[in-house]
Design a protein around this motif. Structure first.
Motif, PDB file in Angstrom:
ATOM      1  N   THR A 455     -50.892 -11.176  29.519  1.00  0.00           N
ATOM      2  CA  THR A 455     -50.710 -12.055  28.363  1.00  0.00           C
ATOM      3  C   THR A 455     -49.231 -12.245  28.034  1.00  0.00           C
ATOM      4  O   THR A 455     -48.770 -13.351  27.772  1.00  0.00           O
ATOM      5  CB  THR A 455     -51.435 -11.456  27.140  1.00  0.00           C
ATOM      6  OG1 THR A 455     -52.754 -11.105  27.545  1.00  0.00           O
ATOM      7  CG2 THR A 455     -51.521 -12.443  26.015  1.00  0.00           C
ATOM      8  N   ASP A 456     -48.475 -11.151  28.071  1.00  0.00           N
ATOM      9  CA  ASP A 456     -47.042 -11.235  27.749  1.00  0.00           C
ATOM     10  C   ASP A 456     -46.274 -12.033  28.792  1.00  0.00           C
ATOM     11  O   ASP A 456     -45.472 -12.910  28.462  1.00  0.00           O
ATOM     12  CB  ASP A 456     -46.423  -9.829  27.668  1.00  0.00           C
ATOM     13  CG  ASP A 456     -46.868  -9.110  26.402  1.00  0.00           C
ATOM     14  OD1 ASP A 456     -47.471  -9.774  25.531  1.00  0.00           O
ATOM     15  OD2 ASP A 456     -46.611  -7.888  26.301  1.00  0.00           O
ATOM     16  N   LEU A 457     -46.500 -11.687  30.054  1.00  0.00           N
ATOM     17  CA  LEU A 457     -45.758 -12.364  31.126  1.00  0.00           C
ATOM     18  C   LEU A 457     -45.962 -13.868  31.049  1.00  0.00           C
ATOM     19  O   LEU A 457     -45.014 -14.647  31.176  1.00  0.00           O
ATOM     20  CB  LEU A 457     -46.232 -11.858  32.499  1.00  0.00           C
ATOM     21  CG  LEU A 457     -45.767 -10.455  32.892  1.00  0.00           C
ATOM     22  CD1 LEU A 457     -46.570  -9.948  34.089  1.00  0.00           C
ATOM     23  CD2 LEU A 457     -44.273 -10.465  33.248  1.00  0.00           C
ATOM     24  N   LEU A 458     -47.217 -14.286  30.846  1.00  0.00           N
ATOM     25  CA  LEU A 458     -47.514 -15.715  30.811  1.00  0.00           C
ATOM     26  C   LEU A 458     -47.033 -16.348  29.508  1.00  0.00           C
ATOM     27  O   LEU A 458     -46.488 -17.451  29.506  1.00  0.00           O
ATOM     28  CB  LEU A 458     -49.020 -15.940  30.999  1.00  0.00           C
ATOM     29  CG  LEU A 458     -49.594 -15.486  32.352  1.00  0.00           C
ATOM     30  CD1 LEU A 458     -51.107 -15.695  32.382  1.00  0.00           C
ATOM     31  CD2 LEU A 458     -48.949 -16.239  33.515  1.00  0.00           C
ATOM     32  N   GLY A 459     -47.223 -15.625  28.413  1.00  0.00           N
ATOM     33  CA  GLY A 459     -46.838 -16.161  27.104  1.00  0.00           C
ATOM     34  C   GLY A 459     -45.348 -16.428  27.016  1.00  0.00           C
ATOM     35  O   GLY A 459     -44.911 -17.379  26.356  1.00  0.00           O
ATOM     36  N   ASN A 460     -44.536 -15.618  27.672  1.00  0.00           N
ATOM     37  CA  ASN A 460     -43.078 -15.800  27.625  1.00  0.00           C
ATOM     38  C   ASN A 460     -42.658 -17.187  28.084  1.00  0.00           C
ATOM     39  O   ASN A 460     -41.639 -17.715  27.664  1.00  0.00           O
ATOM     40  CB  ASN A 460     -42.382 -14.757  28.511  1.00  0.00           C
ATOM     41  CG  ASN A 460     -42.396 -13.377  27.870  1.00  0.00           C
ATOM     42  OD1 ASN A 460     -42.593 -13.261  26.666  1.00  0.00           O
ATOM     43  ND2 ASN A 460     -42.186 -12.348  28.668  1.00  0.00           N
ATOM     44  N   VAL A 461     -43.417 -17.775  29.023  1.00  0.00           N
ATOM     45  CA  VAL A 461     -43.031 -19.083  29.547  1.00  0.00           C
ATOM     46  C   VAL A 461     -43.975 -20.177  29.060  1.00  0.00           C
ATOM     47  O   VAL A 461     -44.099 -21.228  29.682  1.00  0.00           O
ATOM     48  CB  VAL A 461     -42.953 -19.084  31.096  1.00  0.00           C
ATOM     49  CG1 VAL A 461     -41.795 -18.220  31.555  1.00  0.00           C
ATOM     50  CG2 VAL A 461     -44.253 -18.607  31.723  1.00  0.00           C
TER      51      VAL A 461
END
Lengths: 827, 337
Positions: A455-461
């Motif tokens: 979730t974090d990795l994708l949310g960052n971009v």
């Protein structure tokens, strides 16, 4: 694409040095081809004030100036007040002006990095000493303006370094475009910065205007909303236009926009064009500005814009002055009936902005990328704009970029927006959502990510995820038109986290070595045999010149021809390997090699072979061998080549039969060979076709400058394999009894062949003894009518020691048979 | 009025050529000159057709002259006994000295690479040198007109065939051939090797012709970690030492994710820590590529990679110029004797 480190840092937080950032980008985004430190170019250059400017007598343009640099530059001649004398030829120099001073020992930036960088000194001009020079924008390599020296606006500290003022303490990252083909979003600084945030594990946040997908710029509405029609929705997803009035193209240019344009590889031109280019670099959305009044004139007083395919025979004069003939696959922008631009590629000359322009129509659009690609190739246009269009610019981006560009032009030139946005938007897309499970991500990558990590990795971009336990729904933002399937999301996770953090394992399987393919094995065996026999393996191109074919007696019409070969030398697929070797005989002789053998194992192709079940040309495997000796040697070259071919046969346990070559043949392989001194080769036991051996036709020898002593063969390794696969174990235990041998010389007519004698002898040896026949001597007296062939016959019995009279009986029987059959005499 | 019978002139001149010892002289025959002269005397509308006919006569005679000259040149060629072991009044010719024989460094290295992979359980298939758009692009998830095709700078024949620009042109065939074994509980493990072509001008570091090796592995549980492990294992065997690796995201339409793979330059070829060598492109096979070959991407996953051979050879021997490889120069080749 060039990415400025400084610009990047304005858009997102970067806490890495440029080197570390480049490494991280390399590992997680795209290859960086180089990092350039651009501060060096402006080293030593400072801002100064002109305190005195007087005309020099006897010169029509030179001025004598005194400048004040706050005393910061060292080792320079100063007057009592601490000012420096500089001679300046610019018409706009005047007292009180802030200028850019290039002190002695600095390099004129325009010449930096060239073969002859111009280093300034203290020179006399018309009898006055000039310490360095005052620079124009052109000399500073900023943009094409050499009408006067660059004036610095605002209140600046004297002696301030040029680097600091214009933020030239910067590095340029050279990005390899090819590896971003699928990422149109990264072709804008915002998109690139978003990725840079993501790979650092930081969340990216946006400009407020960027999120305004339905902007409604304020307008006085004095001009009609431009009428816009996309004639075929396949050509363009969206086309928008807005009209601006009271443009002042001579308005002062904000240096920030310009210096970032210049270092990104785009020449500043004028305020309006600079804004469109700046917005393209920033967002990835190209824009185009038309002169509104010229556009009206073209349309007979009306604005009725169409996006359509060009018509047959239609012509268009482009901004660069070239008139092109359009293809029916080109997309054009037309007002009414008249084409005014080559869509996405280049505007037309008829609506070009010039010094008199006061009203513009600003276009923001997206076009069919496949059509763009065809147009790029067809017309050879490789602008920054079309490069972006060929990657597929997302339609949603157009509106916010158009509104922001219009706002900037108004702000910088005093213009105002006088119409609403005219729009046609047939290509609106549904938002894509991708379903994926955590297990699938981890199973494919071989990782152990937790749900929050994903979730974090994708949310960052900007990829919002809706997690339901261990399953996600990922909402793809409009700018990521490359994400469609779960595997795309897996790649994003792996990439943003770094593939290099994945644990390495081996496939779970029993590793059973595979037996090498029989054909490969056979080729290896033949190759090593030839190498052992002193021959040199070569590899030559698969494509040859049609002339080489003709010289070899082959017909180019039967060869596959390339339509886009690099040169005539590489135009045809070769129809046999021998010509490629013949080409290389003479150069090697010239290089000092007087006796050598070349061979090549490779494929060749001819239309005569037809096609496979897959409807692709059949491929033929060949082994070609050519032997040459620059000096005359005893005997004919044929026999030396034959020695090699028999050696191959022996290595493989085969025995070859040599039969006459027909005078005329349709096979490209046999064409170079002289039929009277060549043979067709068969495997004697299995009758598999092996190939051809011989000396070359005189015409071939002449065409390739071959020495008289030259010969070769071209055989089919597949034929060898077929013969070898039929071999039976021929081993027989050795006899306990000693063998015996007899030599015998037959005199025959000169047209009787050696093989006829051997065949006749074999036939006559009707005995249960084990026999072998070997040649001993081949002699021909000078008259040439007869020849003497001496052979040795070996006899072994498995039952007893042979007695002399038994042997004599056998030999007499054989001699009688041969003499009768071949009209021979034993001598 | 001169004769206008082109057929008769043709026949006459061809006979002359056939009988002549100096056939080129026939081209200067007055008959031909007269025919040419006659063109101008004809009404304008007849000139075109007649001129063409005269020209055809001339071309036919020229072809005959060349054939006759070649025949004359070869006429005193004496036949030999093609079955004899050596020439009359001569002796058995000897083979050249073993010490001057040499295998081409590229085929030598290919043998080496194939050997390592076959020991690791990969079957080896030679790549085609002429193929079609479907195998080169279509079956590998390159839609028609896709810009990614530009990166391959392919040649085309008049018929639309393609000299393959990558050994991946064999991938669809390998997958199709391996499908049955895969569905029977096995795996697909194969390499394809061979010559590939790019429309690129030649210099010391660019060639239009070069060699590649491609690998394909498909199973029920293949992972990207396994791919990187397999590749590292190959390079460690090849260089006979432990190696560090690193990757870089890359885009190839037939894999997803796609990567470039680099190894730390081995000490054996003068490497120092921190020197990286880009070796190949790799990735997890795109589900569309599996589907094209009839393999269910929901059940099976795979990885694939492809890299050049020249680079390995150049690094190994310190070869400075790619052009040596196809030069057929003995001066170069015998260095590998």
């Amino acid at each position: 694409m060039i990415v400025s480190y400084k610009w990047l840092k304005k858009l997102t937080e970067v806490d890495l040095s440029v080197e570390d950032l480049a490494t991280l980008i390399g590992e997680r985004l795209v290859e960086i081809e180089g990092i350039e430190d651009i501060s060096d170019k402006y080293q030593g250059i400072v801002i100064a004030k002109v305190v005195e400017a007087t005309d020099i007598e006897g010169s029509d343009h030179l001025h004598l100036t005194k400048i004040d640099d706050g005393g910061v530059v060292r080792d320079v001649e100063r007057d009592a007040s601490g000012y420096v004398q500089v001679v300046c030829g610019a018409p706009n120099v005047r007292e009180g002006m802030l200028v850019v001073w290039l002190p002695p020992k600095t390099v004129v930036p325009e010449t930096y990095g060239t073969k002859e960088p111009f280093v300034l000194g203290a020179r006399e001009l018309k009898g006055y000493k000039s310490n360095g020079m005052l620079a124009s924008a052109k000399e500073l390599d900023l943009y094409e303006d050499h009408s006067g020296i660059l004036e610095i606006r605002g209140d600046r500290e004297l002696g301030m370094s040029f680097i600091e003022l214009f933020e030239y303490d910067d590095y340029l990252l050279d990005i390899e475009n090819k590896s971003l083909t699928h990422r149109p979003d990264a072709f804008g600084m915002i998109g690139f910065a978003r990725e840079v945030a993501g790979i650092q594990g930081k969340k990216f946040s946006y400009y407020s205007w960027f999120d305004q997908l339905q902007p409604e710029p304020e307008t006085d509405g004095s001009t009609e909303t431009p009428k816009v029609t996309i004639d075929d929705p396949d050509l363009s997803d969206r086309f928008e236009a807005i009209v601006l009035s009271d443009i002042d193209l001579n308005a002062e240019r904000p240096m920030g926009t310009q210096t970032f344009l210049a270092r990104s590889g785009i020449r500043p031109i004028n305020t309006t064009v600079d804004v469109t280019n700046y917005m393209m670099l920033l967002s990835g959305q190209p824009l185009h500005a038309y002169d509104y009044d010229k556009l009206l004139k073209v349309g007979g007083g009306k604005i009725d814009i169409h996006v359509r395919l060009a018509k047959k025979g239609e012509k268009l004069k482009l901004l660069d002055g070239k008139v092109i003939e359009l293809s029916e696959d080109d997309i054009v922008i037309a007002n009414g009936d008249v084409a005014v631009g080559l869509a996405g590629a280049m505007g037309g000359a008829s609506t070009e902005i010039d010094a008199k322009t006061t009203r513009i129509l600003l276009e923001s659009a997206t076009f069919n990328l496949y059509k763009m690609r065809g147009m790029q190739m067809r017309h050879g246009i490789f602008t920054e704009a079309i490069t972006r269009f060929t990657k597929g610019v997302p339609a949603e981006l157009g509106a916010p970029v158009l509104a922001e560009a219009a706002r900037m032009i108004c702000e910088q030139t005093g213009a105002k927006i006088v119409s609403k946005i005219g729009e046609d938007y047939p290509g609106k897309r549904e938002t894509i959502q991708i379903e994926i499970s955590l297990a699938k991500i981890n199973d494919t990558l071989g990782t152990q990510f937790a749900a929050e990590d994903v979730t974090d990795l994708l949310g960052n971009v900007g990829l919002e995820t809706d997690a339901r336990g261990l399953k996600f729904t990922v909402t793809v933002p409009y700018w990521r038109n490359d994400l469609h399937i779960p595997e795309d999301i897996i790649e994003e996770v792996g990439r943003l986290a770094g593939f290099d953090t994945i644990n390495l394992t081996l496939p779970r399987r029993d590793f059973v070595a595979v037996r090498p393919d029989d054909f490969d094995g056979l080729r290896s065996k033949v190759r090593s045999a030839l190498v052992r026999a002193g021959a040199n393996e070569v590899l030559t191109y698969s494509f040859i010149h049609g002339d080489i074919m003709k010289k070899s007696g082959q017909d180019p019409a039967q060869a596959y021809r390339l339509t886009n070969s690099l040169s005539p030398e590489l135009q045809y697929y070769r129809q046999s390997l021998t010509p490629s070797l013949l080409v290389n005989v003479h150069p090697n002789i010239k290089a000092g090699y007087d006796h050598f053998a070349l061979f090549e194992l490779n494929k060749f192709h001819t239309k005569l072979a037809g096609e496979t079940d897959e409807k692709v040309p059949k491929e033929l495997d060949g082994l070609a061998f050519v032997l040459a000796r620059s000096k005359k040697a005893q005997g004919s070259a044929y026999y030396e080549a034959k020695q090699y071919l028999d050696y191959i046969a022996e290595t493989l346990g085969l025995e070859f039969a040599y039969e006459p070559l027909e005078e005329k043949s349709d096979y490209p392989v046999t064409q170079p060979y002289e039929y009277r001194r060549s043979a067709r080769v068969w495997d004697a036991r299995t009758r598999e076709r092996i190939g051809v051996i011989g000396e070359f036709k005189r015409s071939v020898q002449k065409a390739f400058k071959l020495p008289e002593y030259s010969a070769g063969f071209e055989i089919a390794p597949r034929g060898l394999l077929k013969a070898v696969s039929q071999l039976e174990n021929s081993y027989r235990p050795l006899s306990k009894y000693p063998g015996t041998e007899r030599d015998i010389c037959f005199q025959v007519k000169s047209d009787v062949s050696y093989q006829q004698i051997v065949d006749s002898v074999s036939e006559g040896l009707s005995t249960d003894l084990q026999t072998a026949i070997e040649p001993l001597d081949l002699y021909q007296p000078e008259d040439g009518e007869t020849k003497n062939i001496t052979i040795r016959i070996k006899l072994v019995s498995y039952e007893k020691t042979l007695k002399s009279e038994e042997v004599n009986g056998v030999i007499e029987q054989v001699s009688a048979h041969v003499c009768k059959q071949l009209d021979a005499v034993v001598i | 009025m001169p004769s206008h019978d082109t057929d008769a002139v043709r026949e006459k001149l061809l006979k002359l050529v056939e009988a002549s010892e100096a056939p080129r002289d026939v081209l200067r025959a007055p008959d031909l000159k007269e025919l040419y002269g006659a063109i101008a005397t004809l009404p304008a509308e007849e000139r075109g057709a007649f001129g063409k006919a005269v020209n055809e006569v001339k071309l036919a005679v020229e072809a005959a002259v060349e054939a006759r000259e070649a025949a004359l040149e070869d006429s005193d060629v004496s036949p030999i006994d093609i079955t004899a072991p050596w020439d009359l009044n001569s002796s058995r010719p000897s083979l050249l000295s073993t010490t001057q024989g040499s295998q081409h460094p590229l085929t030598k290295e290919l043998d080496n690479v194939i050997d390592i992979f076959t020991r690791m359980g990969f079957a080896a298939v030679e790549s085609r040198q002429i193929d079609d758009d479907f195998h080169m692009f279509g079956s590998l998830n390159f839609p028609d007109d896709h810009p990614a095709r530009d990166g391959y700078d392919t040649f085309r024949t008049e018929e639309g065939f393609i000299p393959p620009a990558h050994t991946s042109t064999m991938q669809h065939r390998i997958l199709k051939d391996g499908k049955a074994a895969l569905e029977a509980g096995g795996q697909i493990a194969a390499i394809s090797y061979g010559r590939v072509f790019r429309n690129e001008d030649v210099d010391a570091t660019h060639e239009h012709t070069f060699y590649q090796v491609e690998g394909v592995f498909v199973s029920q549980d293949a992972t990207l970690g396994q791919m990187l492990g397999t590749l590292r294992s190959f390079f460690e065997t090849y260089y006979g030492q432990q190696l560090r690796i690193k990757t870089q995201p890359a885009y190839f339409p037939f894999v997803e994710p796609g990567l470039e793979f680099a190894i730390e330059k081995p000490a054996a070829i003068g490497g120092k820590p921190g020197d990286w060598l880009e070796m190949l492109g790799c990735g997890m096979i795109h589900p569309n590529v599996l589907e094209q070959a009839g393999i269910d991407p929901a059940k099976y996953r795979g990885f694939a990679w492809g890299g050049g051979i020249e680079r390995l050879v150049m690094l190994k021997y310190g070869i400075e110029d790619l052009r040596h490889f196809e030069s057929a120069r003995l001066q170069f080749l015998r260095k590998f004797a």
